[in-house]
Every structure is written in structure tokens, then in C-alpha cells.
Scaffold this active site. Structure first.
Site, PDB file in Angstrom:
ATOM      1  CB  SER A   1      -0.660  -0.058   1.029  1.00 18.09           C
ATOM      2  OG  SER A   1      -0.149  -0.108   2.543  1.00 18.09           O
TER       3      SER A   1
ATOM      4  N   GLY B   1      -1.707  -4.546   1.221  1.00 21.85           N
ATOM      5  CA  GLY B   1      -2.298  -5.725   1.564  1.00 21.85           C
ATOM      6  C   GLY B   1      -1.376  -6.305   1.507  1.00 21.85           C
TER       7      GLY B   1
ATOM      8  CG  ASN C   1       0.671  -5.028   4.562  1.00 24.54           C
ATOM      9  OD1 ASN C   1      -0.376  -4.365   4.937  1.00 24.54           O
ATOM     10  ND2 ASN C   1       1.198  -5.104   3.529  1.00 24.54           N
TER      11      ASN C   1
ATOM     12  CG  ASP D   1      -4.700   4.903   7.858  1.00 22.29           C
ATOM     13  OD1 ASP D   1      -3.135   5.623   7.814  1.00 22.29           O
ATOM     14  OD2 ASP D   1      -4.255   3.096   6.775  1.00 22.29           O
TER      15      ASP D   1
ATOM     16  CG  HIS E   1      -1.783   3.585   4.745  1.00 25.49           C
ATOM     17  ND1 HIS E   1      -2.966   3.035   5.487  1.00 25.49           N
ATOM     18  CD2 HIS E   1      -1.094   2.388   3.821  1.00 25.49           C
ATOM     19  CE1 HIS E   1      -3.139   1.019   5.505  1.00 25.49           C
ATOM     20  NE2 HIS E   1      -1.832   1.147   4.827  1.00 25.49           N
TER      21      HIS E   1
END
Length: 215
Positions: free
Chosen positions: A37, A74, A102, A183, A186
Site C-alpha cells: 500500500s 495489503g 505487512n 489511520d 499510511h
């Protein structure tokens, strides 16, 4: 054909022959941003994603490149390994390899992460595709032992395979709330712009090296 016409014809051929390599050298390098991402540009338009940001900044320095975005939100190193052969097409001049975030977030064993990254590197090298390696650091909540093992992966592989290494993809961004999405994980558009700016010196040197090898 008169002498004058023949001379003109020869001059045209000579000019074309001399100009040919110059035009060939101006062809943009075809690069692929291969990652998760952080490469894909999570929740952002493609023109704000890292490949587009870096492409614009490289172009401003005179580097003719096209960076295709092959980031998948992801994605783990295992996912990257499973798709590297078809996500990086034939004719690719270089790959910006950014994976591992991740894995760390999911607590995947660092040994497995390293094996996956190494296999990706080997596959690209077998195809003679240069790699710009982008590192990751484990989040603090994973503990010191995990972080020590995980963080050592990138410099070790970079040394083993003689790759240019940008040590931490989120350097200067992850600690600045204003550069992150809601969030808190990111980067937003400004965060990605800063990431590209920080990568630019090393990325520019890497691109120039690829161009030099192709001439």
C-alpha cells in the site's frame, strides 16, 4: 542522380546515423514500483502515489522514466513473490522493490520475510533487471528481539546482492501526524511527496547507472 543530389542524399543518411543513438538514448526507462500500500497509494488517486511522485521528481532532474505502479495494498512478501513474474513485464528496465511492512504488522517470522525477499531479488536478477531496494523497520510494538531480527534483513540482502538501499521507506513521515491519513499509518499526498524527495538522490544515481549501462 547528379553529384549535388548524391551529396545531399549522403548528408541526410549521415545525419540520421548520428542522430539515431541520441534519439534512442532519449527513450524513457521503463521502471516498475513493486510493493504494498505504501507503493500503491492507499486511498489516494494514482497521480499522488509514490511512483507518480518519484517519476515527476526524476523528470525534473532530467531523467526520462516511466514508473508503472505495481503496488498492491495489503501485500506481504509472500504475495509479492507469487506475482513478481507477471507483475514485472518483459522489457522492464528496473524495479523499485518495497515490501515487508505487512509482514511486520502481522508478526510473520523475519526468516520467512527474508527468504521471500531473497527469492524476489533472485528472480529479477535472473532476468537482468536492476533493483532499487527500499527498506522497512518493524513497528515498536513488535518488541526489541523481533525488530532487531527484522530490521537486519534489508541491509544484509542489499550487501549480499549489491543493491542500492534506501533504508526506511517512511523516513521523516511516520512520526509526523500531518503527513499521514486518518489511520495514522499510511502517508497522505504530502507524505508521499516527501518520501519521493528523500529517495530522489539515491534513485537518481540508480537511474543514471541504468541509463549508462544501456548506452
Amino acid at each position: 542522380m547528379t553529384f549535388k543530389a548524391a551529396l545531399l542524399h549522403f548528408a541526410v543518411i549521415l545525419i540520421a546515423a548520428l542522430a539515431g543513438p541520441r534519439f534512442a538514448a532519449a527513450e524513457p526507462l521503463q521502471l516498475v514500483g513493486f510493493g504494498d500500500s505504501l507503493m500503491a497509494g492507499y486511498q489516494l488517486p494514482q497521480e499522488d502515489a509514490l511512483p507518480a511522485q518519484l517519476q515527476r521528481q526524476l523528470a525534473a532532474q532530467g531523467h526520462e522514466v516511466v514508473i508503472t505502479n505495481a503496488g498492491v495494498s495489503g501485500d506481504t512478501t509472500s504475495g509479492g513473490l507469487s506475482r513478481v513474474d507477471w507483475s514485472v513485464p518483459d522489457g522492464t528496465d528496473g524495479v523499485i522493490l518495497e515490501l515487508g511492512a505487512n509482514d511486520a504488522l502481522r508478526g510473520i517470522a523475519p526468516e520467512q520475510t527474508e527468504k521471500n525477499l531473497e527469492q524476489i531479488i533472485i528472480r529479477l536478477k535472473e532476468r537482468n533487471i536492476p533493483i532499487f531496494f527500499v527498506g522497512m523497520l518493524a513497528p515498536p510494538n513488535m518488541g526489541d528481539d523481533y525488530a532487531r531480527t527484522f530490521n537486519a534483513i534489508y541491509p544484509r540482502l542489499a550487501e549480499r546482492y549489491d543493491l542500492p538501499l534506501y533504508p526506511f521507506v517512511l523516513d521523516g513521515v511516520i512520526t509526523e501526524r500531518s503527513l499521514l491519513l486518518d489511520d495514522g499509518m499510511h502517508p497522505n499526498t504530502e507524505g508521499l511527496k516527501l518520501m519521493a524527495e528523500r529517495m530522489l538522490p539515491l534513485a537518481g544515481t540508480w537511474v543514471a547507472g541504468i541509463r549508462g549501462q544501456s548506452n
